[in-house]
Design an enzyme around this catalytic site. Structure first.
Site, mmCIF file in Angstrom:
data_model
loop_
_atom_site.group_PDB
_atom_site.id
_atom_site.type_symbol
_atom_site.label_atom_id
_atom_site.label_comp_id
_atom_site.label_asym_id
_atom_site.label_seq_id
_atom_site.Cartn_x
_atom_site.Cartn_y
_atom_site.Cartn_z
ATOM 1 N N ASP A 30 -70.319 -20.334 -11.651
ATOM 2 C CA ASP A 30 -71.645 -20.017 -11.107
ATOM 3 C C ASP A 30 -71.899 -20.884 -9.878
ATOM 4 O OD1 ASP A 30 -74.215 -18.459 -12.717
ATOM 5 O OD2 ASP A 30 -74.664 -19.599 -10.898
ATOM 6 N N THR A 129 -74.435 -4.170 -13.598
ATOM 7 C CA THR A 129 -74.822 -2.764 -13.466
ATOM 8 C C THR A 129 -74.743 -2.377 -11.992
ATOM 9 O OG1 THR A 129 -76.249 -3.006 -15.375
ATOM 10 C CG2 THR A 129 -76.687 -1.136 -13.930
ATOM 11 N N ASN A 218 -79.965 4.277 -19.287
ATOM 12 C CA ASN A 218 -81.263 3.621 -19.133
ATOM 13 C C ASN A 218 -82.346 4.590 -18.672
ATOM 14 O OD1 ASN A 218 -80.568 1.210 -20.164
ATOM 15 N ND2 ASN A 218 -80.374 0.127 -18.238
ATOM 16 N N HIS A 221 -83.334 6.375 -21.749
ATOM 17 C CA HIS A 221 -84.173 5.539 -22.613
ATOM 18 C C HIS A 221 -85.615 5.542 -22.090
ATOM 19 C CE1 HIS A 221 -80.282 3.148 -23.634
ATOM 20 N NE2 HIS A 221 -80.310 4.349 -24.185
ATOM 21 N N TYR A 260 -76.706 18.338 -28.992
ATOM 22 C CA TYR A 260 -77.113 19.694 -28.635
ATOM 23 C C TYR A 260 -78.053 19.701 -27.435
ATOM 24 C CZ TYR A 260 -76.858 24.492 -30.131
ATOM 25 O OH TYR A 260 -76.544 25.820 -30.211
ATOM 26 N N PHE A 266 -76.761 25.839 -16.952
ATOM 27 C CA PHE A 266 -77.788 26.700 -16.384
ATOM 28 C C PHE A 266 -79.161 26.408 -16.997
ATOM 29 C CE2 PHE A 266 -79.011 31.340 -15.448
ATOM 30 C CZ PHE A 266 -79.458 30.975 -14.201
ATOM 31 N N CYS A 272 -88.759 31.866 -26.615
ATOM 32 C CA CYS A 272 -89.476 30.761 -27.268
ATOM 33 C C CYS A 272 -89.703 29.542 -26.380
ATOM 34 C CB CYS A 272 -88.732 30.331 -28.529
ATOM 35 S SG CYS A 272 -88.771 31.598 -29.787
ATOM 36 N N ARG A 335 -85.790 38.783 -22.204
ATOM 37 C CA ARG A 335 -87.059 38.115 -21.911
ATOM 38 C C ARG A 335 -86.834 36.676 -21.445
ATOM 39 N NH1 ARG A 335 -89.997 39.012 -27.376
ATOM 40 N NH2 ARG A 335 -87.866 38.649 -28.024
#
Ligand SMILES: NC(=O)c1ccc[n+]([C@@H]2O[C@H](COP(=O)([O-])OP(=O)(O)OC[C@H]3O[C@@H](n4cnc5c(N)ncnc54)[C@H](O)[C@@H]3O)[C@@H](O)[C@H]2O)c1
Length: 463
Positions: A30, A129, A218, A221, A260, A266, A272, A335
């Site tokens: 460091d 990251t 992230n 989340h 799922y 697409f 529904c 529909r």
């Protein structure tokens, strides 16, 4: 294994102590003298549950030390982790200057490091990251400052960190998975060895996939938190216990908390989802509850339809064959089928359209199904045929809109078409014609030689 860790902040300190616990010899590096001193005294640089004990144990066993001397650390180790900070600018851009600086220093130190028995001098792992493309850039910097060749003398692995502050030591030993992005089997073997004491699934994948994961995780989340809050705000107005609602929501492991609906592809449609989505949005609106995320879902879905239209138009050919018109395979329900909107738009722009859908018999359409399609495409019978061969033969662009098995042979049977795939009909493509995916690029794994080990069962968006 002998490992150096550049950056002794939250992630670096936890990583150093945990790797020592796994039996490795660790040298921390460091620029902050105080942090180096603390590690050399067997003390942590941060406060986290369990970290003080781990540091003391590592120090007592002689497995953990720290230095400010980069060369000393690089020469004494086989692998260097880069775990320096990657702060955001005001505009949200990532500041990678610390990463690049460390890369330059490691490169300079590597120039006179002897090679090991396999000819490799060092492995560098990016644990911070960073955005996709950073691994490549770090490789260029190291090659430049060392005068060495990536892939021969050294390699760079992307190994993102998934721990959370507060539970970081526990998370380190129980990660959801261990992810390593590399293009070198030797590096994969070294990382399997480093993490062999950790039980989580070890996934080795493309470098850019690994780099992308942390951001996708992230952001998701954050989306979960915001979605839960918006549902909670609506529930509160209706005097419904939002915690009971979300508890039951999370019990559905088939459709809610599951892979799922997570396959890029697409737009959604059908009778529904669009209807129920709108109803919840309107309910919130009626109660003066602002739900920007829920509202944005429909807008994003419309955008995906426009992306499909643009992708088809961008092929520069006028004769378009649409393979599948209903909202998913195995039904004649038109529909709110998203491809109907795409067809409507293309017809308006003067494209020559042929449509094949084995389930759609125009003369047999009835009720709301018929009303919907007639309002969108009144002369549907002029475009629809049950002759798949004729549509493929007579069209320049073939648009695959669902995963009917009969489309699977398309590429082999028509080798010189332009195929626009909206649903990832094929896992891999080796095609002489031109292939375009809606939300993915080149999937010809044979050509790139890279294959992800993650199961790629790309299913159609069904509901
Ligand atoms: N904190 C978390 O919970 C967490 C979790 C996962 C990933 N990450 C990522 O890990 C990275 C590090 O995060 P952090 O929270 O540990 O940061 P941090 O600021 O706590 O630590 C970074 C350390 O790097 C040191 N450093 C800077 N330049 C250096 C140089 N040239 N050589 C050696 N050391 C140098 C700093 O002195 C500091 O000690 C970031 O990219 C972050 O986004 C953080």
């Amino acid at each position: 294994m002998k490992i150096s860790i550049f950056g002794l902040g939250y992630v670096g300190c936890v990583g150093a102590a945990c790797l020592a616990k796994l039996g490795h010899t660790v040298i921390g590096v460091d620029v902050n003298q105080k942090k180096v001193r603390l590690i050399n005294e067997g003390k942590p640089t941060i406060i986290e549950e369990g970290i003080a004990e781990l540091c003391a144990e590592a120090h007592a066993k002689g497995l953990m030390s720290a230095t400010m001397d980069v060369r000393e650390a690089v020469h004494a180790t086989d692998v260097s982790f880069i775990v320096v900070g990657t702060p955001s600018s005001k505009e949200g851009h990532l500041n990678l200057n610390y990463i690049y600086k460390v890369a330059e220093q490691i490169g300079a130190a590597l120039s006179d490091k002897p090679a090991n028995k396999d000819g490799l001098r060092h492995i560098i792992a990016i644990r911070s990251t960073v955005l996709p493309g950073t691994n490549e850039k770090v490789g260029e910097i190291i090659a430049q400052s060392s005068g060495l060749v990536r892939g021969k003398d050294f390699t760079i692995v992307s190994n993102p960190e998934f721990l959370r502050e507060g539970t970081s030591v526990k998370d380190y030993f129980n990660p959801p998975l261990t992810l390593v992005g590399t293009d070198m089997p030797e590096a994969e073997a070294v990382f399997r060895e480093i993490y062999k004491g950790i039980e989580a699934e070890f996934i080795c994948t493309d470098i850019r996939v690994a780099e992308m994961m942390k951001y996708v995780n992230n952001t998701y989340h954050a989306l979960k938190i915001v979605f839960g809050n918006e549902v909670g705000n609506i529930c509160k107005e209706l005097n419904i216990d939002s915690h009971k609602v979300m508890e039951i929501f999370c019990k559905d492991k088939q459709l809610n908390i599951s892979p799922y609906y997570f396959k890029p592809g697409f737009a959604y449609g059908g009778s529904c989802l669009p209807k129920d989505m709108k109803a919840l949005k309107t309910l919130a609106h009626d109660h003066y509850v602002e739900v920007p995320v829920i509202e944005a879902i429909g807008e994003s879905n419309e955008l995906q339809k426009r992306h499909a239209v643009q992708l088809i138009m961008a092929q520069g050919q006028r004769k378009v064959g649409i393979l599948g018109l209903s909202f998913k395979s195995g039904t004649d329900d038109l529909r709110c089928s998203p491809i109907v909107d795409v067809v409507e738009s293309l017809l308006g722009k003067g494209f020559e359209i042929r449509i094949y859908d084995k389930n759609v018999k125009v003369s047999e359409l009835t009720g709301t199904n018929k009303d919907f399609i007639m309002a969108k495409i009144p002369h549907l019978q002029h475009f629809v045929t049950d002759d798949l061969e004729a549509v493929c033969r007579e069209s320049d662009v073939l648009v695959v809109t669902n995963k009917e098995k009969e489309f699977a042979e398309l590429l082999a049977r028509y080798p010189n078409k332009t195929v626009v795939d909206l649903v990832r009909q094929w896992k891999e493509v080796d095609y002489e014609g031109h292939y375009e995916g809606l939300s993915w690029g080149d999937i010809n794994t044979n050509r790139t030689g890279q294959e992800t080990t993650i199961a790629q069962d790309f299913r159609q968006t069904e509901f």
